[in-house]
Each structure stands twice: as C-alpha cells, then as structure tokens.
Design a protein around this motif. Structure first.
Motif, PDB file in Angstrom:
ATOM      1  N   ARG A  72       0.823  -1.213   0.000  1.00 21.87           N
ATOM      2  CA  ARG A  72       0.000   0.000   0.000  1.00 21.87           C
ATOM      3  C   ARG A  72       0.855   1.259   0.000  1.00 21.87           C
ATOM      4  NH1 ARG A  72      -3.327  -0.051   4.995  1.00 21.87           N
ATOM      5  NH2 ARG A  72      -1.758  -1.542   5.751  1.00 21.87           N
ATOM      6  N   LEU A  73       2.040   1.173   0.570  1.00 21.28           N
ATOM      7  CA  LEU A  73       2.964   2.299   0.611  1.00 21.28           C
ATOM      8  C   LEU A  73       4.310   1.869   0.040  1.00 21.28           C
ATOM      9  CD1 LEU A  73       2.346   3.846   4.156  1.00 21.28           C
ATOM     10  CD2 LEU A  73       1.681   4.822   1.957  1.00 21.28           C
ATOM     11  N   PRO A  74       4.960   2.728  -0.747  1.00 23.85           N
ATOM     12  CA  PRO A  74       6.312   2.408  -1.197  1.00 23.85           C
ATOM     13  C   PRO A  74       7.304   2.732  -0.080  1.00 23.85           C
ATOM     14  CG  PRO A  74       5.637   4.510  -2.091  1.00 23.85           C
ATOM     15  CD  PRO A  74       4.447   3.970  -1.350  1.00 23.85           C
ATOM     16  N   PRO A  75       8.310   1.898   0.140  1.00 20.29           N
ATOM     17  CA  PRO A  75       9.322   2.230   1.143  1.00 20.29           C
ATOM     18  C   PRO A  75      10.172   3.391   0.659  1.00 20.29           C
ATOM     19  CG  PRO A  75       9.968   0.273  -0.063  1.00 20.29           C
ATOM     20  CD  PRO A  75       8.586   0.620  -0.524  1.00 20.29           C
ATOM     21  N   PRO A  76      10.730   4.157   1.571  1.00 16.27           N
ATOM     22  CA  PRO A  76      11.593   5.262   1.142  1.00 16.27           C
ATOM     23  C   PRO A  76      12.865   4.716   0.506  1.00 16.27           C
ATOM     24  CG  PRO A  76      11.752   4.968   3.516  1.00 16.27           C
ATOM     25  CD  PRO A  76      10.652   4.059   3.041  1.00 16.27           C
ATOM     26  N   PRO A  77      13.466   5.449  -0.419  1.00 11.89           N
ATOM     27  CA  PRO A  77      14.686   4.965  -1.064  1.00 11.89           C
ATOM     28  C   PRO A  77      15.834   4.859  -0.065  1.00 11.89           C
ATOM     29  CG  PRO A  77      14.299   7.270  -1.611  1.00 11.89           C
ATOM     30  CD  PRO A  77      13.080   6.793  -0.898  1.00 11.89           C
ATOM     31  N   ALA A  78      16.794   4.021  -0.404  1.00 11.12           N
ATOM     32  CA  ALA A  78      17.971   3.829   0.443  1.00 11.12           C
ATOM     33  C   ALA A  78      19.154   4.605  -0.130  1.00 11.12           C
ATOM     34  CB  ALA A  78      18.318   2.352   0.545  1.00 11.12           C
ATOM     35  N   GLY A  79      20.017   5.064   0.745  1.00 10.96           N
ATOM     36  CA  GLY A  79      21.220   5.762   0.313  1.00 10.96           C
ATOM     37  C   GLY A  79      22.303   4.789  -0.113  1.00 10.96           C
ATOM     38  N   GLU A  80      23.482   5.314  -0.414  1.00 11.23           N
ATOM     39  CA  GLU A  80      24.593   4.480  -0.851  1.00 11.23           C
ATOM     40  C   GLU A  80      25.017   3.487   0.222  1.00 11.23           C
ATOM     41  OE1 GLU A  80      27.709   7.021  -2.104  1.00 11.23           O
ATOM     42  OE2 GLU A  80      26.609   7.825  -3.845  1.00 11.23           O
ATOM     43  N   ASN A  81      24.808   3.861   1.476  1.00 15.20           N
ATOM     44  CA  ASN A  81      25.185   2.971   2.574  1.00 15.20           C
ATOM     45  C   ASN A  81      24.090   1.966   2.916  1.00 15.20           C
ATOM     46  OD1 ASN A  81      23.298   4.647   3.724  1.00 15.20           O
ATOM     47  ND2 ASN A  81      24.676   5.502   5.290  1.00 15.20           N
ATOM     48  N   GLY A  82      22.989   1.992   2.139  1.00 12.13           N
ATOM     49  CA  GLY A  82      21.898   1.048   2.365  1.00 12.13           C
ATOM     50  C   GLY A  82      20.871   1.500   3.377  1.00 12.13           C
ATOM     51  N   ARG A  83      21.099   2.614   4.052  1.00 15.99           N
ATOM     52  CA  ARG A  83      20.155   3.111   5.061  1.00 15.99           C
ATOM     53  C   ARG A  83      19.025   3.887   4.393  1.00 15.99           C
ATOM     54  NH1 ARG A  83      23.165   6.140   9.875  1.00 15.99           N
ATOM     55  NH2 ARG A  83      20.995   6.141  10.578  1.00 15.99           N
ATOM     56  N   ARG A  84      17.841   3.764   4.953  1.00 11.00           N
ATOM     57  CA  ARG A  84      16.678   4.482   4.437  1.00 11.00           C
ATOM     58  C   ARG A  84      16.901   5.986   4.587  1.00 11.00           C
ATOM     59  NH1 ARG A  84      11.613   0.964   5.431  1.00 11.00           N
ATOM     60  NH2 ARG A  84      10.609   2.852   6.176  1.00 11.00           N
ATOM     61  N   LEU A  85      16.567   6.735   3.526  1.00 11.76           N
ATOM     62  CA  LEU A  85      16.797   8.181   3.534  1.00 11.76           C
ATOM     63  C   LEU A  85      15.699   8.950   4.260  1.00 11.76           C
ATOM     64  CD1 LEU A  85      18.027   8.714  -0.138  1.00 11.76           C
ATOM     65  CD2 LEU A  85      19.407   8.620   1.952  1.00 11.76           C
ATOM     66  N   GLY A  86      14.577   8.306   4.498  1.00 12.60           N
ATOM     67  CA  GLY A  86      13.465   9.003   5.132  1.00 12.60           C
ATOM     68  C   GLY A  86      12.429   9.424   4.105  1.00 12.60           C
ATOM     69  N   TYR A  87      11.289   9.910   4.583  1.00 14.64           N
ATOM     70  CA  TYR A  87      10.155  10.237   3.735  1.00 14.64           C
ATOM     71  C   TYR A  87      10.153  11.733   3.397  1.00 14.64           C
ATOM     72  CZ  TYR A  87       8.631   5.804   5.782  1.00 14.64           C
ATOM     73  OH  TYR A  87       8.562   4.500   6.210  1.00 14.64           O
ATOM     74  N   THR A  88       9.844  12.054   2.138  1.00 10.80           N
ATOM     75  CA  THR A  88       9.696  13.445   1.738  1.00 10.80           C
ATOM     76  C   THR A  88       8.324  13.954   2.180  1.00 10.80           C
ATOM     77  OG1 THR A  88       8.707  12.909  -0.403  1.00 10.80           O
ATOM     78  CG2 THR A  88      11.125  13.019  -0.304  1.00 10.80           C
ATOM     79  N   VAL A  89       8.114  15.261   2.057  1.00  7.92           N
ATOM     80  CA  VAL A  89       6.814  15.838   2.397  1.00  7.92           C
ATOM     81  C   VAL A  89       5.722  15.265   1.491  1.00  7.92           C
ATOM     82  CG1 VAL A  89       5.463  17.977   2.493  1.00  7.92           C
ATOM     83  CG2 VAL A  89       7.828  17.953   3.314  1.00  7.92           C
ATOM     84  N   GLU A  90       6.020  15.099   0.214  1.00  7.07           N
ATOM     85  CA  GLU A  90       5.036  14.520  -0.705  1.00  7.07           C
ATOM     86  C   GLU A  90       4.672  13.088  -0.299  1.00  7.07           C
ATOM     87  OE1 GLU A  90       6.758  14.926  -4.563  1.00  7.07           O
ATOM     88  OE2 GLU A  90       5.719  16.816  -4.943  1.00  7.07           O
ATOM     89  N   GLN A  91       5.687  12.303   0.088  1.00  6.86           N
ATOM     90  CA  GLN A  91       5.420  10.934   0.534  1.00  6.86           C
ATOM     91  C   GLN A  91       4.589  10.927   1.812  1.00  6.86           C
ATOM     92  OE1 GLN A  91       9.551   9.700   0.590  1.00  6.86           O
ATOM     93  NE2 GLN A  91       9.235   8.341  -1.166  1.00  6.86           N
ATOM     94  N   MET A  92       4.849  11.888   2.690  1.00  6.13           N
ATOM     95  CA  MET A  92       4.069  11.979   3.927  1.00  6.13           C
ATOM     96  C   MET A  92       2.598  12.276   3.626  1.00  6.13           C
ATOM     97  SD  MET A  92       5.845  11.445   6.713  1.00  6.13           S
ATOM     98  CE  MET A  92       4.816  12.262   7.925  1.00  6.13           C
ATOM     99  N   LEU A  93       2.348  13.138   2.652  1.00  5.69           N
ATOM    100  CA  LEU A  93       0.966  13.443   2.277  1.00  5.69           C
ATOM    101  C   LEU A  93       0.278  12.211   1.706  1.00  5.69           C
ATOM    102  CD1 LEU A  93       1.496  16.968   0.638  1.00  5.69           C
ATOM    103  CD2 LEU A  93       0.418  16.487   2.848  1.00  5.69           C
ATOM    104  N   HIS A  94       1.019  11.433   0.904  1.00  2.64           N
ATOM    105  CA  HIS A  94       0.466  10.193   0.349  1.00  2.64           C
ATOM    106  C   HIS A  94       0.179   9.186   1.463  1.00  2.64           C
ATOM    107  CE1 HIS A  94      -0.342   6.926  -2.359  1.00  2.64           C
ATOM    108  NE2 HIS A  94       0.674   6.211  -1.902  1.00  2.64           N
ATOM    109  N   MET A  95       1.079   9.113   2.434  1.00  4.60           N
ATOM    110  CA  MET A  95       0.890   8.199   3.565  1.00  4.60           C
ATOM    111  C   MET A  95      -0.374   8.563   4.344  1.00  4.60           C
ATOM    112  SD  MET A  95       4.869   8.010   4.792  1.00  4.60           S
ATOM    113  CE  MET A  95       4.608   7.064   6.292  1.00  4.60           C
ATOM    114  N   ARG A  96      -0.602   9.860   4.501  1.00  5.82           N
ATOM    115  CA  ARG A  96      -1.806  10.298   5.226  1.00  5.82           C
ATOM    116  C   ARG A  96      -3.069   9.825   4.503  1.00  5.82           C
ATOM    117  NH1 ARG A  96      -1.135  13.850   9.298  1.00  5.82           N
ATOM    118  NH2 ARG A  96       0.888  14.904   9.530  1.00  5.82           N
TER     119      ARG A  96
END
Length: 406
Positions: A72-96
C-alpha cells in the motif's frame, strides 16, 4: 537659520537613496542565488524518519511498515550505505491518504483565515507567518499564504525576490486597484516548494492601491467599502481549496490592513517581550477596537472565531523579558497563548538562507539548538492549530500507541 537644500542638492539626495535601494536589491538577489544553487530556485529536501513520521501520522511505526510490506505504501529509497533516507513531504501526504490520517477539514467546516497582525514592526510578524504555514504543512493541512504587505518580507522568505521575480500583476494589485483587471484571485496563486502550500506574493508596487484609494475623492468611502467586501469575497472563494489561509498585512493602519482585518475570521497578534512592544500592542488593540466598531456601524461585518496574542522572540534568560511576559499574562489573561516562541539563533540562521527551521535538512548551529528550537516551534504553533480544529468541532485524537498501552 539653516537654508533649505537647493533643488540640485535634493535631487542628489533622492538619487543617493535610489542607489542604496538598487545596491540592496542586487545583494538580495546574490544571496538568493547563493542560497538556492544550482538552479537559483528554492527547493525542499527535508525528510522524516519512520519514528517522526509515525508521530506526525499519530500511528505506530509497525502500521507504516505493514503498509509498506503489503504494497500500500512504497518504502523510502535507500542511500549508498543502504540506510533508508526518510520520507519526503510529498510521501508523507500520500501516507496520510493511504492510512486515513489526513487532517483536512470536512466540506462543511469553514476554512480558517488567520490575519497575523501588529502595527509594531520588528515583532517577527513575517517570521511567525512563514513558520506557521510550514508547521501546518508538516501536519498535513492545505495552506495558502497571502502576502498583503508591500515590504514583501514573507514573499522573500518563500524564496522569491519581490524586485526581480514578482511583477505588480502577480500581486493583489490587479484585483484591488481602482480599475481592476482581475475578477478573482486565482491568477495570483503560486506554488511553493511545499506541495501543500501556495503563496500569493507581494512587492513594493502593491502600495499603489493605498495611493489610488486615497485619491478617490468624494467617492472614497463607497470605493473603500467595495474593496473591503471584494477582498473578503475573493479570499472566501479561494479558501474553498484550502484548510488554512494565513494573511500577512502591512504593519500600519491603512486601506489594505483594514481590508485584511475585515476579510479574516481569526486574529493572531505577535508581540515581543519588551516594554515598547507591549505598549505599542496595547495601542494597536485600542485602535483596532475603534476601527472595527466603525466598520460594524458602516455595515461591514467583522467576526473572529478566535483572537489570540503570542509572545515572540522570548529570551527566558533575560529577566526583563520574564518581567514583561508576566505583565502580558496579567493584562491579557487567557487571550495570551501560554507557550511563547523562543528567541533562537537557529531561526535567525534559517532566515539568512530565506528558510524556516522546518525547511532545514540539518542543523545550522548545534544539534541541541536545532532540536530545542523546533520543539518549541511545534509546541507554540500547535496552540494555533488546536484553535483551528476546535472551530471545526474536533478534539485531539489519542495516539495509537497510547491507546494500546491504556
């Protein structure tokens, strides 16, 4: 007795002031370009970790992870080190939307149209306006900011140079002028880097409205009344697409200020914790009392769902600030919001970059200073959000994890 300056000397003085203004405008543009490289356009790169996202959505982190696992939700993209980069404001609105956590008003709820006003300059009016807009945006509300001040500080803080980027036709002028060329306000709405925040900008030429109405002669009173009603109707029509409209009027008693005060349905008065600011605010309230009474007598309705004062630029380590704030509490009682906005280097540093604290990807000063400033802003500005939702007949929902523990 000193003789008057000659015409040549007066011309030279005017030219010097013009040169100073041009030099300042060029420097503002240099600062803007430096802040918004490489494209000289303001961007929004702030991201939210899953714990902060869960707090904003008032749910558990497990609920977010489950929504990502079931697609139902796409996971946030991962950085070069493999860690999740976090959600953007647009992604947060979609999550809501997906998780049913949108705070948007119901169709029958009246949009909040909040005027942030004080006739005393230097109280942080534009800073409060922009931070309040971005606070509402982080919480998921649809926000419109209307810069009604020809000094255009709010427009600048949104990343536009009012001298180079904004023409008179992009401000309120074509709608409010004696010879209007626009019948509604849709023409002036500009998107901002925040996907759920729009702006009607301003520039120095908006002040021409004041000149035109002052020169309207015998018909001035009827023209003035017509402009008051027109701005109110225009904002009311536009507000249908938003949850909150925030108005930043000029810090003086003029035509535009009066029109804004009449168009709003809520009033927020920022004031600093100094004796001159307190005295000036008392004079502002007294003047507004007289003016609003005259508007009502003239058949121009004024109705506010709330009137509140908020102490801005408060330094808890300054004894004089503490003393003046105590005087405010004794004078204004519950009309003074209990949590002040603290004086913070982080707010000043962000403003130098034409940003708010909510737009910073990382702390400018120390991490501790940034966290303290953001936590204070959240607490202080949430007081206003609660007044808005109370007007919609809502109570604050309990946190999902608190319910489970309960």
């Amino acid at each position: 007795m000193a003789s008057q300056n000659s015409i040549a000397e007066q011309t030279a003085i005017v030219s010097q002031i013009g040169d100073l203004a041009q030099a300042g405008e060029k420097m503002i543009e240099r600062l803007r370009r430096k802040a918004f490289l490489p494209e000289s356009r303001k961007g929004l790169n702030v991201r939210f970790g899953i714990a902060e996202a869960a707090q904003l959505l008032n749910c558990s982190t497990n609920r977010i992870r489950m929504a990502e696992e079931d697609g139902r939700l796409p996971p946030p993209p991962a950085g070069e080190n493999g860690r999740r980069l976090g959600y953007t404001v647009e992604q947060m609105l979609h999550m809501r939307e997906v998780l049913g956590a949108s705070p948007s008003r119901k169709p029958m709820d009246e949009p909040a149209i909040i005027a942030v006003q004080n006739f005393k300059g230097g109280v942080g009016k534009s800073t409060v306006t922009t931070h309040l807009a971005h606070y509402f945006a982080v919480q998921g509300y649809r926000v419109l900011v209307v810069d009604c001040d020809s000094q255009a500080t709010t427009t600048t803080l949104f990343g536009f140079n009012p001298h180079f980027n904004i023409t008179r036709e992009e401000t309120l002028y074509p709608y409010l002028s004696i010879d209007p060329t626009q019948t509604d306000l849709l023409y002036a709405v500009k998107p901002t880097p925040w996907p759920n925040v729009d702006l009607i900008p301003s520039n120095l030429e908006l002040f021409d409205v004041e000149y035109e109405l002052a020169a309207s002669g015998a018909d001035g009173q009827s023209v003035l009344v017509a402009r008051f009603r027109k701005l109110k109707q225009g904002l009311k029509d536009l507000a249908r697409n938003y949850d909150v409209v925030i108005l930043d009027p000029p810090p003086a008693l003029g035509t535009i200020s009066l029109a804004v005060m009449q168009a709003a349905n809520a009033l927020l008065v920022p004031l600093a914790a100094t004796t001159p600011d307190f005295c000036s605010t008392v004079q502002f309230l007294s003047m507004m009392d007289q003016v609003l009474a005259q508007l009502v007598e003239a058949g121009i309705p004024v109705d506010y769902s709330f009137v509140r004062l908020i102490c801005s630029k408060f330094d808890a380590n300054d004894p004089s600030h503490t003393m003046v704030r105590a005087i405010m509490e004794q004078s204004f009682g519950p009309a003074l919001l209990p949590v002040p906005i603290l004086e913070s280097a982080e707010i000043s540093h962000a403003a130098m970059r034409m940003m708010t604290v909510y737009e910073l990807e990382k702390p400018i000063g120390t991490s501790r200073t940034h966290k303290r400033s953001k936590a204070n802003l959240d607490e202080a500005l949430s007081q206003i959000a609660q007044l808005v939702t109370q007007g919609w007949g809502r109570v604050e929902p309990a946190n999902e994890e608190d319910l489970l523990r309960g």
